[in-house]
Design an enzyme around this catalytic site. Structure first.
Site, PDB file in Angstrom:
ATOM      1  N   GLN A 221       0.827  -1.206   0.000  1.00 22.74           N
ATOM      2  CA  GLN A 221       0.000   0.000   0.000  1.00 22.74           C
ATOM      3  C   GLN A 221       0.866   1.262   0.000  1.00 22.74           C
ATOM      4  OE1 GLN A 221      -2.957  -2.273   3.071  1.00 22.74           O
ATOM      5  NE2 GLN A 221      -3.164  -0.063   3.086  1.00 22.74           N
ATOM      6  N   ARG A 368      -8.261  -1.330   8.686  1.00 22.33           N
ATOM      7  CA  ARG A 368      -9.238  -0.320   8.245  1.00 22.33           C
ATOM      8  C   ARG A 368      -9.506   0.680   9.371  1.00 22.33           C
ATOM      9  NH1 ARG A 368     -14.038  -1.635   3.969  1.00 22.33           N
ATOM     10  NH2 ARG A 368     -14.083   0.424   3.075  1.00 22.33           N
ATOM     11  N   CYS A 369      -8.435   1.340   9.748  1.00 23.75           N
ATOM     12  CA  CYS A 369      -8.483   2.161  10.948  1.00 23.75           C
ATOM     13  C   CYS A 369      -7.263   3.058  10.967  1.00 23.75           C
ATOM     14  CB  CYS A 369      -8.442   1.208  12.136  1.00 23.75           C
ATOM     15  SG  CYS A 369      -7.797   1.871  13.646  1.00 23.75           S
ATOM     16  N   GLU A 738     -12.564   4.414   6.141  1.00 25.08           N
ATOM     17  CA  GLU A 738     -12.640   3.505   7.289  1.00 25.08           C
ATOM     18  C   GLU A 738     -13.795   3.790   8.229  1.00 25.08           C
ATOM     19  OE1 GLU A 738      -7.906   4.047   8.053  1.00 25.08           O
ATOM     20  OE2 GLU A 738      -9.438   5.509   8.518  1.00 25.08           O
TER      21      GLU A 738
HETATM   22  N1  MCN Z   1     -14.130   9.552  -1.652  1.00 22.08           N
HETATM   23  C1  MCN Z   1     -15.052  10.420  -2.217  1.00 22.08           C
HETATM   24  N2  MCN Z   1     -15.462  11.522  -1.508  1.00 22.08           N
HETATM   25  C2  MCN Z   1     -14.981  11.777  -0.265  1.00 22.08           C
HETATM   26  C3  MCN Z   1     -14.049  10.877   0.329  1.00 22.08           C
HETATM   27  C4  MCN Z   1     -13.636   9.777  -0.411  1.00 22.08           C
HETATM   28  O1  MCN Z   1     -15.517  10.177  -3.325  1.00 22.08           O
HETATM   29  N3  MCN Z   1     -15.371  12.850   0.412  1.00 22.08           N
HETATM   30  C5  MCN Z   1     -13.639   8.395  -2.410  1.00 22.08           C
HETATM   31  C6  MCN Z   1     -12.167   8.563  -2.751  1.00 22.08           C
HETATM   32  O2  MCN Z   1     -11.948   9.287  -3.898  1.00 22.08           O
HETATM   33  C7  MCN Z   1     -11.674   7.130  -2.843  1.00 22.08           C
HETATM   34  C8  MCN Z   1     -12.527   6.424  -1.789  1.00 22.08           C
HETATM   35  O3  MCN Z   1     -13.694   7.242  -1.598  1.00 22.08           O
HETATM   36  O4  MCN Z   1     -11.912   6.622  -4.122  1.00 22.08           O
HETATM   37  C9  MCN Z   1     -11.793   6.257  -0.439  1.00 22.08           C
HETATM   38  O5  MCN Z   1     -11.161   7.456  -0.134  1.00 22.08           O
HETATM   39  P1  MCN Z   1     -10.428   7.795   1.257  1.00 22.08           P
HETATM   40  O6  MCN Z   1     -11.426   7.953   2.319  1.00 22.08           O
HETATM   41  O7  MCN Z   1      -9.507   8.918   0.980  1.00 22.08           O
HETATM   42  O8  MCN Z   1      -9.574   6.504   1.614  1.00 22.08           O
HETATM   43  P2  MCN Z   1      -8.266   5.945   0.875  1.00 22.08           P
HETATM   44  O9  MCN Z   1      -8.421   6.034  -0.561  1.00 22.08           O
HETATM   45  O10 MCN Z   1      -7.053   6.506   1.510  1.00 22.08           O
HETATM   46  O11 MCN Z   1      -8.397   4.419   1.230  1.00 22.08           O
HETATM   47  C10 MCN Z   1      -7.920   3.906   2.434  1.00 22.08           C
HETATM   48  C11 MCN Z   1      -8.997   3.225   3.234  1.00 22.08           C
HETATM   49  C12 MCN Z   1      -8.344   2.301   4.177  1.00 22.08           C
HETATM   50  S1  MCN Z   1      -7.205   2.953   5.227  1.00 22.08           S
HETATM   51  C13 MCN Z   1      -8.597   0.964   4.146  1.00 22.08           C
HETATM   52  S2  MCN Z   1      -7.826   0.000   5.278  1.00 22.08           S
HETATM   53  C14 MCN Z   1      -9.483   0.416   3.176  1.00 22.08           C
HETATM   54  C15 MCN Z   1     -10.442   1.391   2.626  1.00 22.08           C
HETATM   55  O12 MCN Z   1      -9.898   2.560   2.345  1.00 22.08           O
HETATM   56  N4  MCN Z   1      -9.106  -0.620   2.416  1.00 22.08           N
HETATM   57  C16 MCN Z   1      -9.878  -0.962   1.335  1.00 22.08           C
HETATM   58  N5  MCN Z   1     -11.331   0.907   1.732  1.00 22.08           N
HETATM   59  C17 MCN Z   1     -11.044  -0.191   0.998  1.00 22.08           C
HETATM   60  N6  MCN Z   1     -11.805  -0.546  -0.045  1.00 22.08           N
HETATM   61  C18 MCN Z   1     -11.448  -1.593  -0.820  1.00 22.08           C
HETATM   62  N7  MCN Z   1     -12.234  -1.925  -1.857  1.00 22.08           N
HETATM   63  N8  MCN Z   1     -10.312  -2.317  -0.563  1.00 22.08           N
HETATM   64  C19 MCN Z   1      -9.521  -2.025   0.476  1.00 22.08           C
HETATM   65  O13 MCN Z   1      -8.422  -2.715   0.695  1.00 22.08           O
HETATM   66 CU1  CUN Z   2      -5.170   1.235   8.849  1.00 24.04          CU
HETATM   67  S1  CUN Z   2      -5.916  -0.098   7.698  1.00 24.04           S
HETATM   68 MO1  CUN Z   2      -5.976   1.206   6.212  1.00 24.04          MO
HETATM   69  O1  CUN Z   2      -5.259   2.381   7.187  1.00 24.04           O
HETATM   70  O2  CUN Z   2      -4.758   0.701   5.225  1.00 24.04           O
END
Ligand code: MCN
Ligand code: CUN
Length: 792
Positions: A221, A368-369, A738
Site C-alpha cells: 500500500q 481499516r483504521c 474507514e
Molecule cells: N471519496 C469520495 N469523496 C470523499 C471521500 C472519499 O468520493 N469525500 C472516495 C475517494 O476518492 C476514494 C474512496 O472514496 O476513491 C476512499 O477514499 P479515502 O477515504 O480517501 O480513503 P483511501 O483512498 O485513503 O483508502 C484507504 C482506506 C483504508 S485505510 C482501508 S484500510 C481500506 C479502505 O480505504 N481498504 C480498502 N477501503 C477499501 N476498499 C477496498 N475496496 N479495498 C480495500 O483494501
Molecule cells: Cu489502517 S488499515 Mo488502512 O489504514 O490501510
C-alpha cells in the site's frame, strides 16, 4: 457555455468505476499474474511452535530435491546482515529466525525452486531441532516474572514490556472525578482481528546484475516507503530500486508493513540472479502478517446528574506480538488512540497505556483504521452507552447533550486535537428519524411482554483522517504529506500519477473526477496511474484514509497549477492581458465578451504548438501537499436487532448509517466504501475471532475458523448523507474509507446489549457469538475484561 460537470464525470457524479472494467472481466493484473522469463518460486518454512530455542536446522534433504536452486536459513541471512530488519516503530524484527522462534508461523527457512510445488515439498524435508520454551499469549502472562523474556536478543530489554505512555491532563481529570455526581466504569477487550484481504501478500524480486537494477513487484500500500526501506535494509542505492505495486486484491491495512517474505525474495533473486516469486497462502497470511486490535481497554467517566460529561480516564494494555511493528506516526506509541471522545465535549481527560511483547505474530497495524482509532471509538461508544444507562438517561439524549455543537468549531479536544467542522446533532437527528427511534421504547416493551428481545444501538464518532500535517506526523522521521503529478497532452487528454496506491478504493475513477472538476476536462480523458516508484511522485501511500485528504488535495492543487498556466496561454491566444481573462468550467473567455473564448483543450494544444514568447512549452505540474490539519468526518449509526432468548442468536432488523465526509467526489464510491466497512464491522461484532491456545497455536488460521461474511449473512444497510465541507481541504472533502469499520462495531454491540442488559450484564466482548450472548442473558454476568480471556 461551460461544460456540464456531471456529464463530464466531475465532482458529485456517481461515475462508474473505470477499474471495474478489467476486474469484472477477470483481467486485473495482480502480482501472481506476472510471469517473468526464467522466474523461480519461493516457499517459506514457518514455525509450528510459538516459542522455542533453535538447536539446529538441517537443510540437506531439501537441497537434494530435483529442481531446488537455493535453500536459505537465518544463518545465511545473518551472514549478509539481513537476519533482522527495522520496524516502522523503531523496533527490530527477525526476517528469519536465528536464535529463537518467537511466534507460530515465524519464518525459519526458504526454498527457491523451479516451481512452487517443488519448493513446498522441499520445505517439508527441512529438519528443525529445537527446545520448547514457555509460551506467553497475553499481556498478563507477559508481566509474570517467572515467564521467559521474549526479546532476549535486545539490549536494555529486561522485561516483556515495550512501553508506557500517557497523554492528557491528570490533575484536571482527577479534579473532574472529585466533582462528579456519578462515576461510570467499563472494561473490555477488543479482540485480535485480521484484515484478510482476498489476495494474500506476495512479491517478485528481479535483480539484474548487468544493470544493477532491482525491480520488485509486490503487494504494498506504500511503495515509496518500501523503496526507502529496501535501500536502507539491503544497502542498495535507492535510484536502482523500482517498486511496482500492481492491482491489489484488497489491502485493508494488511499490506502496509514490510514482511520478511519480501526481503527474502530480494536476497534470493540477488543470489540466484533470476526473478524469484513468493506468494503467501491464506494460512500464512492469517498467522504471520499484520493483525489489528488485541487491546484491553478500561476506563471511567465522571458525570454530572444532568448528563454532562466532566472527565474521562482511560487505560489500555496492548498485545503487540513478538516484535513491535505497528505502522503509525512515530510520535504516538499507540497510534491515534487519544482521538477517543473527540466528538464529545469532554473538558478533562487522561490516557495511560502499556504495550507488551507476546508469542504472537507482530502486527498492531490498524485494520481499516487510522492507527488504533477503531479501538478508541469502540471503547468510546461502549462507554457512552454504559454511562447513559448508569445515569438512567436515553442513549440519544445523552449523546445530544454532550456532542460538540456546530458553533463550537474549531474545537480543541482534551487530548489536543483540533476538530474543525461538523453537524453532529443534525446527523444524529437524521438517523433517529430514519430508524424510528422515538417509537422504539414502546415497541421494545411490547415485544418483551411477548417474550421477544429487541434492542437498539447507537454509535456516533468523528475520527482523524489524513495524516500529515508534517509538523506532527512522521514515520521513522519521514514527514507525512503526499503528491500528484498531472501531465496534459496536446490533444487535451492526460495522465495523472499520485503517491497514493489504490487497493480497491477506486482512485482511478475518483482522482480523474477531481481533474474534471478543476479543469473541465472529461474524467474519461484522464488516465490515473499509481504504484510504480519509477514514475509516480514520492508519497506515503494509502492507509488511514489519507488519500483523499492528502493525495486528493494534491491532485486539485496540481490541476490548479495547470489552469494557471493555461490562463496565460489563453490570454496569448485571445490577445488580451491575463487580467481580462475569466474562467468557467472547461473554458477561458474575455471579460465582458463571453463569446470570445478558448477551451482548456485549445490551451493544451497551444502549450505544444503556439505558446507565448518566453514560456516553457508543455502543460505539466507536480504538487506536494502538506495538509494544515487532519480531516474530521462524522458518522452516526443506528442498529436495531432481535435476540433469540432460546439460543442467543441475534439478527439485524434494520441498520441506518449517516455519514458526513464533507463534499463527496463520487457518491456511489463513498456508498461502496461505507457498505464494505459496515460488512467488516458486522463480521467483527458477530463472528470473527483469532485467538491462541495456551501453547500459542493460532486458532482461526483458515477460513473455516476465521469467518468472512458473505452476502447471505450480511444485513442490509440504509445509507444517508450530511455534507459539512472540510474548511481547509481544497475541494472540501474529508476521508471516509474507514469510518464504517471504525464506528460500526459499537452500533451492533450496543444494540445487542440494549436487548439483553435488563438481565444485568453490562458487557459482552466481541465477537458476540450466540453462546456468549446466551450466557450473559441467562446469568446476568459480563463476559469481558482482562486476560486470561475466555476461549470459546
Ligand atoms: N471519496 C469520495 N469523496 C470523499 C471521500 C472519499 O468520493 N469525500 C472516495 C475517494 O476518492 C476514494 C474512496 O472514496 O476513491 C476512499 O477514499 P479515502 O477515504 O480517501 O480513503 P483511501 O483512498 O485513503 O483508502 C484507504 C482506506 C483504508 S485505510 C482501508 S484500510 C481500506 C479502505 O480505504 N481498504 C480498502 N477501503 C477499501 N476498499 C477496498 N475496496 N479495498 C480495500 O483494501
Ligand atoms: Cu489502517 S488499515 Mo488502512 O489504514 O490501510
Amino acid at each position: 457555455m461551460s461544460v456540464d460537470e456531471i456529464k463530464i464525470g466531475g465532482m458529485g457524479a456517481s461515475r462508474r468505476r473505470v477499474e471495474d472494467n478489467r476486474f469484472i472481466r477477470g483481467k486485473g493484473r495482480y502480482v501472481d499474474d506476472i510471469v517473468l522469463p526464467g522466474m523461480l518460486h519461493m516457499e517459506i518454512l514457518r514455525a509450528d511452535v510459538a516459542h522455542a530455542r533453535i538447536k539446529s536446522i538441517d537443510t540437506s534433504a531439501a537441497w537434494e530435491v530435483p529442481g531446488v536452486r537455493l535453500v536459505l536459513t537465518g544463518e545465511m541471512m545473518a551472514a549478509r546482515n539481513l537476519a533482522w530488519m527495522p520496524t516502522l516503530s523503531y523496533d527490530t524484527q527477525a526476517v528469519m529466525a536465528t536464535d529463537k522462534i518467537r511466534f507460530q508461523g515465524q519464518e525459519i527457512a526458504a526454498v527457491i525452486a523451479d516451481d512452487p510445488y517443488i519448493a513446498k515439498d522441499a520445505c517439508s524435508r527441512i529438519v528443525v531441532e529445537y527446545e520448547q520454551l514457555p509460551v506467553i499469549v497475553n499481556p498478563v502472562q507477559a508481566q509474570d516474572p517467572s515467564m521467559p523474556l521474549i526479546r532476549d536478543d535486545k539490549e536494555n530489554q529486561p522485561t516483556n514490556k515495550i512501553f508506557d505512555w500517557e497523554i492528557g491532563d491528570k490533575a484536571r481529570t482527577d479534579k473532574a472525578f472529585e466533582e462528579a455526581d456519578v462515576i461510570s466504569k467499563l472494561e473490555l477487550h477488543y479482540p485480535r482481528s485480521h484484515p484478510s484481504p482476498l489476495e494474500p501478500c506476495g512479491s517478485i524480486a528481479d535483480y539484474d546484475r548487468a544493470t544493477g537494477k532491482l525491480t520488485v513487484y509486490m503487494t504494498t500500500q506504500a511503495p515509496h516507503i518500501i523503496r526507502a526501506a529496501v535501500a536502507m535494509v539491503a544497502e542498495l542505492p535507492e535510484h536502482m530500486i523500482r517498486i511496482v505495486s500492481p492491482d491489489l486484491g484488497g489491502g485493508f491495512g494488511n499490506k502496509v508493513p514490510v514482511y520478511p517474505g519480501y526481503v527474502i525474495s530480494i536476497l534470493a533473486s540477488i543470489l540466484t540472479e533470476r526473478p524469484v516469486k513468493w506468494i503467501e497462502d491464506k494460512t500464512g497470511n492469517l498467522i504471520s502478517t499484520g493483525f489489528g486490535r488485541d487491546v484491553y481497554l478500561k476506563g471511567e467517566m465522571a458525570l454530572r446528574k444532568d448528563g454532562k460529561i466532566l472527565g474521562m480516564r482511560m487505560h489500555t494494555v496492548s498485545d503487540h506480538g513478538a516484535f513491535y511493528a505497528d505502522a503509525q506516526p512515530t510520535k504516538f506509541k499507540i497510534g491515534l488512540m487519544h482521538s477517543t471522545f473527540a466528538c464529545y465535549d469532554v473538558p478533562a481527560a487522561h490516557l495511560t497505556s502499556e504495550g507488551y511483547y507476546t508469542n504472537k505474530a507482530p502486527g498492531g497495524v490498524a485494520y481499516r483504521c487510522s492507527f488504533r482509532v477503531t479501538e478508541a471509538m469502540f471503547f468510546q461508544e461502549r462507554m457512552i452507552h454504559a454511562a447513559a444507562n448508569d445515569l438512567g438517561m436515553d442513549q440519544a439524549e445523552f449523546r445530544r447533550v454532550n456532542l460538540v455543537k456546530d458553533d463550537m468549531f474549531p474545537y480543541r479536544t482534551a487530548f489536543g486535537f483540533l476538530t474543525d467542522s461538523g453537524q453532529y446533532e443534525k446527523c444524529l437527528e437524521v438517523g433517529m428519524e430514519a430508524i424510528g427511534y422515538r417509537n422504539f421504547k414502546q415497541e421494545q416493551e411490547e415485544a418483551r411482554k411477548r417474550g421477544r428481545l429487541l434492542g437498539i444501538g447507537i454509535s456516533t464518532m468523528t475520527e482523524p483522517l489524513g495524516a500529515g500535517n508534517s509538523r506532527e506526523y512522521d514515520i521513522l522521521g519521514i514527514k507525512m504529506f503526499d503528491s500528484a503529478e498531472l501531465r496534459i497532452h496536446m490533444t487535451g487528454k492526460g495522465i495523472l500519477r499520485t503517491g497514493a496506491k489504490t487497493q480497491g478504493q477506486g482512485h482511478e475513477t475518483t482522482w480523474a473526477q477531481i481533474v474534471a472538476h478543476e479543469l473541465g476536462i472529461p474524467a474519461d480523458d484522464i488516465v490515473v496511474e499509481e504504484g510504480d516508484t519509477d514514475t509516480a511522485p514520492f508519497g506515503m501511500g494509502t492507509y488511514a484514509s489519507r488519500s483523499t485528504p492528502v493525495a486528493g488535495a494534491a491532485v486539485a492543487m496540481a490541476a490548479r497549477k495547470i489552469r494557471a498556466k493555461a490562463r496565460k496561454i489563453a490570454a496569448h491566444l485571445l490577445e488580451v492581458s491575463e487580467e481580462d481573462i475569466e474562467w468557467e468550467l472547461g473554458r477561458f473567455y474575455v471579460r465582458g465578451n463571453s463569446d470570445r473564448g478558448v477551451t482548456i483543450q485549445d490551451c493544451a494544444l497551444a502549450a505544444y504548438s503556439n505558446m507565448p514568447d518566453g514560456m516553457e512549452p508543455g502543460l505539466e505540474s507536480t504538487s506536494y501537499y502538506d495538509p494544515p490539519n487532519l480531516t474530521w468526518p462524522f458518522a452516526a449509526y443506528f442498529c436495531k436487532v432481535e435476540v433469540d432468548p432460546q439460543t442467543g442468536v441475534w439478527d439485524v432488523l434494520n441498520f441506518v448509517a449517516v455519514d458526513d465526509c464533507g463534499v463527496r467526489i463520487n457518491p456511489m464510491v463513498v456508498e461502496g466504501q461505507v457498505m464494505g466497512g459496515l460488512t467488516e464491522a458486522y463480521a467483527m461484532a458477530n463472528m470473527q475471532y483469532i485467538t491462541f491456545d495456551e501453547s500459542g497455536n493460532c486458532i482461526g488460521s483458515n477460513y473455516m475458523d476465521y469467518l468472512l461474511p458473505t452476502a447471505w449473512e450480511t444485513p442490509g444497510f440504509e445509507l444517508h448523507e450530511v455534507v459539512t465541507p472540510c474548511p481547509h481541504h481544497p475541494i472540501g472533502a474529508k476521508g471516509v474509507g474507514e469510518c464504517a469499520t471504525v464506528a460500526g462495531p459499537a452500533a451492533f454491540v450496543n444494540a445487542v446489549m440494549n436487548a439483553i442488559e435488563h438481565a444485568g450484564a453490562r458487557n459482552v466482548d466481541m465477537p458476540l457469538m450466540p453462546n456468549r450472548v446466551y450466557e450473559a442473558l441467562h446469568t446476568g454476568n459480563d463476559i469481558s475484561g482482562m486476560p486470561p480471556v475466555r476461549v470459546d
